[in-house]
Design a protein around this motif. Structure first.
Motif, PDB file in Angstrom:
ATOM      1  N   HIS A 191       0.963  -1.246   0.041  1.00 27.48           N
ATOM      2  CA  HIS A 191      -0.048   0.010   0.043  1.00 27.48           C
ATOM      3  C   HIS A 191       0.795   1.093  -0.049  1.00 27.48           C
ATOM      4  O   HIS A 191       1.954   1.296   0.583  1.00 27.48           O
ATOM      5  N   SER A 192       0.417   2.378  -0.567  1.00 23.57           N
ATOM      6  CA  SER A 192       1.268   3.415  -0.665  1.00 23.57           C
ATOM      7  C   SER A 192       0.120   4.587  -0.410  1.00 23.57           C
ATOM      8  O   SER A 192      -1.177   4.561  -0.768  1.00 23.57           O
ATOM      9  N   HIS A 251      -2.110   5.772  -2.904  1.00 19.51           N
ATOM     10  CA  HIS A 251      -3.549   5.059  -3.218  1.00 19.51           C
ATOM     11  C   HIS A 251      -4.434   5.575  -2.483  1.00 19.51           C
ATOM     12  O   HIS A 251      -5.790   5.479  -2.902  1.00 19.51           O
ATOM     13  N   GLY A 296      -4.724   1.065  -5.529  1.00 15.48           N
ATOM     14  CA  GLY A 296      -3.695  -0.065  -6.235  1.00 15.48           C
ATOM     15  C   GLY A 296      -4.452  -1.275  -6.504  1.00 15.48           C
ATOM     16  O   GLY A 296      -5.219  -1.744  -5.818  1.00 15.48           O
ATOM     17  N   CYS A 309      -3.318  -4.037  -4.632  1.00 13.11           N
ATOM     18  CA  CYS A 309      -3.181  -3.830  -3.224  1.00 13.11           C
ATOM     19  C   CYS A 309      -4.231  -4.371  -2.594  1.00 13.11           C
ATOM     20  O   CYS A 309      -5.371  -3.904  -2.731  1.00 13.11           O
ATOM     21  N   CYS A 362      -6.122  -1.765  -0.451  1.00 17.49           N
ATOM     22  CA  CYS A 362      -7.176  -1.070  -1.124  1.00 17.49           C
ATOM     23  C   CYS A 362      -8.401  -1.916  -1.658  1.00 17.49           C
ATOM     24  O   CYS A 362      -9.416  -1.521  -1.644  1.00 17.49           O
TER      25      CYS A 362
END
Ligand code: ZN
Length: 212
Positions: free
Chosen positions: A75-76, A79, A86, A89, A92
């Motif tokens: 995850h980033s 997102h 993502g 991800c 998400c």
């Protein structure tokens, strides 16, 4: 605050309750419904049902959902932007599943909103249990390893390190998970720094519940 925990095993769920105590500064109260752990492939596929079940049939005010990342996308913060989720991800994906289920909820009288926080453990939740003991765990090392096509840990190695075996009994798994979470509880900042995207964002969500 009454909080339910949903992840791959009941051992993880017990450890998450301990982590949440560290995050909130007080132990979460148990909810009046038992949540089973559902294994890596089922957590996401059963999530909508679990969420609805907790909403309609329990007294929970909050639900914490944690998924293991394995070799999917980390995850980033990107997102979290509109339309930025993502595709690979799992955090998400979990959010999208709950958002979809929320749309169709019937409001229950006397029922407050059910708040949900999401965590993503890289590559598996056992890495969280090693914070402060093994300096190779953390999202930064994981990204470097992935880019070099040499991930620092495999799931089995993590289990070996935490439980002393890669096939622990559920009793051993629960005892060890709670023990390590309790050790880390006094230094929640360390785990948030080691896992800013997967643990840190979950901790911020949980903390925000306190003031509403
Ligand atoms: Zn994501």
């Amino acid at each position: 605050m009454k909080i339910g925990f949903y992840s791959e095993s009941v051992a993880d769920q017990a450890a998450l309750a301990v982590f949440t105590e560290g995050i909130l500064g007080e132990p979460p109260e148990p909810i009046d419904m038992a949540l089973e752990g559902h294994g890596v492939t089922s957590v996401l596929s059963l999530l909508a049902n679990v969420f609805r079940g907790v909403y309609y049939n329990s007294d929970a005010q909050g639900l914490v959902v944690v998924v293991d990342c394995d070799d999917t996308e980390l995850h980033s913060p990107d997102h979290d932007k509109p339309d930025g989720e993502g595709k690979r991800c799992r955090l998400c994906q979990a959010r999208a599943i709950v958002a979809g289920a929320e749309k169709n909820l019937k409001r229950r009288q006397g029922r407050t909103e059910l708040k949900v926080a999401f965590g993503l453990a890289v590559p598996a939740i056992e890495a969280w249990y090693l914070v402060g003991k093994n300096h190779q765990v953390g999202e930064a090392a994981w990204i470097v390893g992935l880019n070099a096509k040499n991930p620092p840990f495999r799931r089995r190695e993590l289990k070996q390190l935490v439980y002393g075996t890669d096939r622990p009994s559920i009793e051993l798994e629960t005892d060890r998970a709670k023990e390590e979470a309790r050790r880390i509880l006094d230094n929640i900042t360390a785990i948030e720094m080691a896992f800013p995207a997967g643990f840190g964002s979950m901790a911020r969500e949980i903390r925000s519940w306190k003031f509403k």
